[in-house]
Design a protein around this motif. Structure first.
Motif, short mmCIF file in Angstrom:
data_model
loop_
_atom_site.label_atom_id
_atom_site.label_comp_id
_atom_site.label_asym_id
_atom_site.label_seq_id
_atom_site.Cartn_x
_atom_site.Cartn_y
_atom_site.Cartn_z
N UNK A 15 0.79 -1.18 0.15
CA UNK A 15 0.08 0.03 0.07
C UNK A 15 0.89 1.21 -0.02
N UNK A 16 0.63 2.03 -0.76
CA UNK A 16 1.20 3.48 -0.76
C UNK A 16 0.07 4.55 -1.02
N UNK A 17 0.22 5.84 -0.66
CA UNK A 17 -0.77 6.69 -1.08
C UNK A 17 -1.74 6.25 -2.06
N UNK A 18 -3.10 6.15 -1.85
CA UNK A 18 -3.92 5.97 -2.85
C UNK A 18 -4.08 4.89 -3.66
N UNK A 19 -3.29 3.69 -3.56
CA UNK A 19 -3.14 2.39 -4.12
C UNK A 19 -2.69 1.45 -3.25
N UNK A 20 -3.41 0.20 -3.62
CA UNK A 20 -3.18 -1.01 -2.94
C UNK A 20 -2.82 -2.19 -4.44
N UNK A 21 -1.79 -2.50 -4.21
CA UNK A 21 -1.15 -3.50 -5.31
C UNK A 21 -0.82 -4.82 -4.91
N UNK A 22 -1.19 -5.83 -5.74
CA UNK A 22 -0.94 -7.17 -5.12
C UNK A 22 0.72 -7.25 -5.11
N UNK A 23 0.99 -7.91 -3.97
CA UNK A 23 2.66 -8.17 -3.94
C UNK A 23 2.92 -9.85 -3.77
N UNK A 24 2.85 -10.44 -4.80
CA UNK A 24 2.95 -11.93 -4.89
C UNK A 24 3.89 -12.66 -4.18
N UNK A 25 5.20 -11.77 -4.22
CA UNK A 25 6.36 -12.46 -3.29
C UNK A 25 5.93 -12.97 -1.86
N UNK A 26 4.90 -12.27 -1.32
CA UNK A 26 4.33 -12.29 0.11
C UNK A 26 3.13 -13.19 0.18
N UNK A 27 2.61 -13.82 -1.12
CA UNK A 27 1.39 -14.52 -0.89
C UNK A 27 1.70 -15.65 -0.29
N UNK A 28 0.72 -16.02 0.69
CA UNK A 28 1.00 -17.23 1.68
C UNK A 28 -0.36 -17.64 2.19
N UNK A 29 -0.53 -19.17 2.29
CA UNK A 29 -1.95 -19.58 2.50
C UNK A 29 -2.08 -20.00 3.90
N UNK A 30 -1.00 -20.03 4.81
CA UNK A 30 -1.17 -20.23 6.09
C UNK A 30 -2.30 -19.65 6.84
N UNK A 31 -3.15 -20.51 7.48
CA UNK A 31 -4.23 -19.98 8.08
C UNK A 31 -3.83 -18.70 9.22
N UNK A 32 -2.99 -19.25 9.98
CA UNK A 32 -2.50 -18.33 11.27
C UNK A 32 -1.56 -17.32 10.92
N UNK A 33 -1.79 -16.10 11.21
CA UNK A 33 -1.08 -14.73 11.18
C UNK A 33 0.43 -15.39 11.80
N UNK A 34 0.44 -15.93 12.77
CA UNK A 34 1.63 -16.34 13.60
C UNK A 34 2.74 -16.88 12.56
N UNK A 35 2.17 -17.98 11.79
CA UNK A 35 2.97 -18.36 10.73
C UNK A 35 3.46 -17.54 9.75
#
Length: 175
Positions: A96-116
């Protein structure tokens, strides 16, 4: 609050839990919610009234997911910080930057828990920086501390981790 917490940081990461319909954890979530008068909001807007007893709202997975969607939208419009802001909302990550949210595939992750997924974000930070790196995490979960001990020893030893701080937020209001 987020920008204040990250005032000494080069970048800020916010990582959320994921609430899937087919989760093994749903039985426990449902059990917790039955003891309260659950408030279910499937869409959240800026001018919407907040439930009087927030615990009743937070016991709903639907409400938490709606809040995450609202928060991304709100940050897209309102985040004025100059630091990169990354959101881990499974399965897709965003920057996220001012006025725009863009996908950031490098951090895509399917783990259910935020902890992981927090560990995944730390790994990414260390893998894409050169030189000594200091990281501060904020979590009230003991499991995060245990995971950090493991990853420091097994995965992050040679990746330039200089300091790792864990701020324990216990849910107690701080002034």
């Amino acid at each position: 609050m987020v920008t204040k917490a990250g005032h000494n940081c080069d970048e800020i990461h916010i990582v959320f839990d994921t609430y899937r319909e087919d989760s093994i954890k749903n039985g426990e979530r449902e059990r917790r919610g039955k003891s309260k008068e659950m408030v279910v909001l499937d869409v959240i807007s800026l001018n919407q009234n907040v439930p009087v007893v927030l615990e009743n709202f937070w016991s709903s997975s639907i409400g938490k997911t709606a809040f995450q969607a609202f928060y991304v939208e709100w940050l897209t419009t309102n985040y004025q910080g100059t630091k990169p802001l990354y959101l881990g909302i499974s399965p897709q990550a965003w920057t996220v930057s001012a006025g725009c949210a863009s996908p950031f595939p490098r951090l895509n992750c399917t783990h259910e828990e935020a902890d992981d997924r927090m560990m995944f974000h730390v790994q990414d930070i260390l893998s894409h920086r050169s030189g000594p790196t200091s990281i501060t995490l904020s979590s009230g979960d003991t499991y995060v501390f245990v995971c950090l001990l493991y990853h420091i020893t097994v995965n992050w030893r040679d990746l330039g981790l200089k300091e790792l701080w864990l701020v324990r937020n216990s849910g107690v209001r701080r002034s």
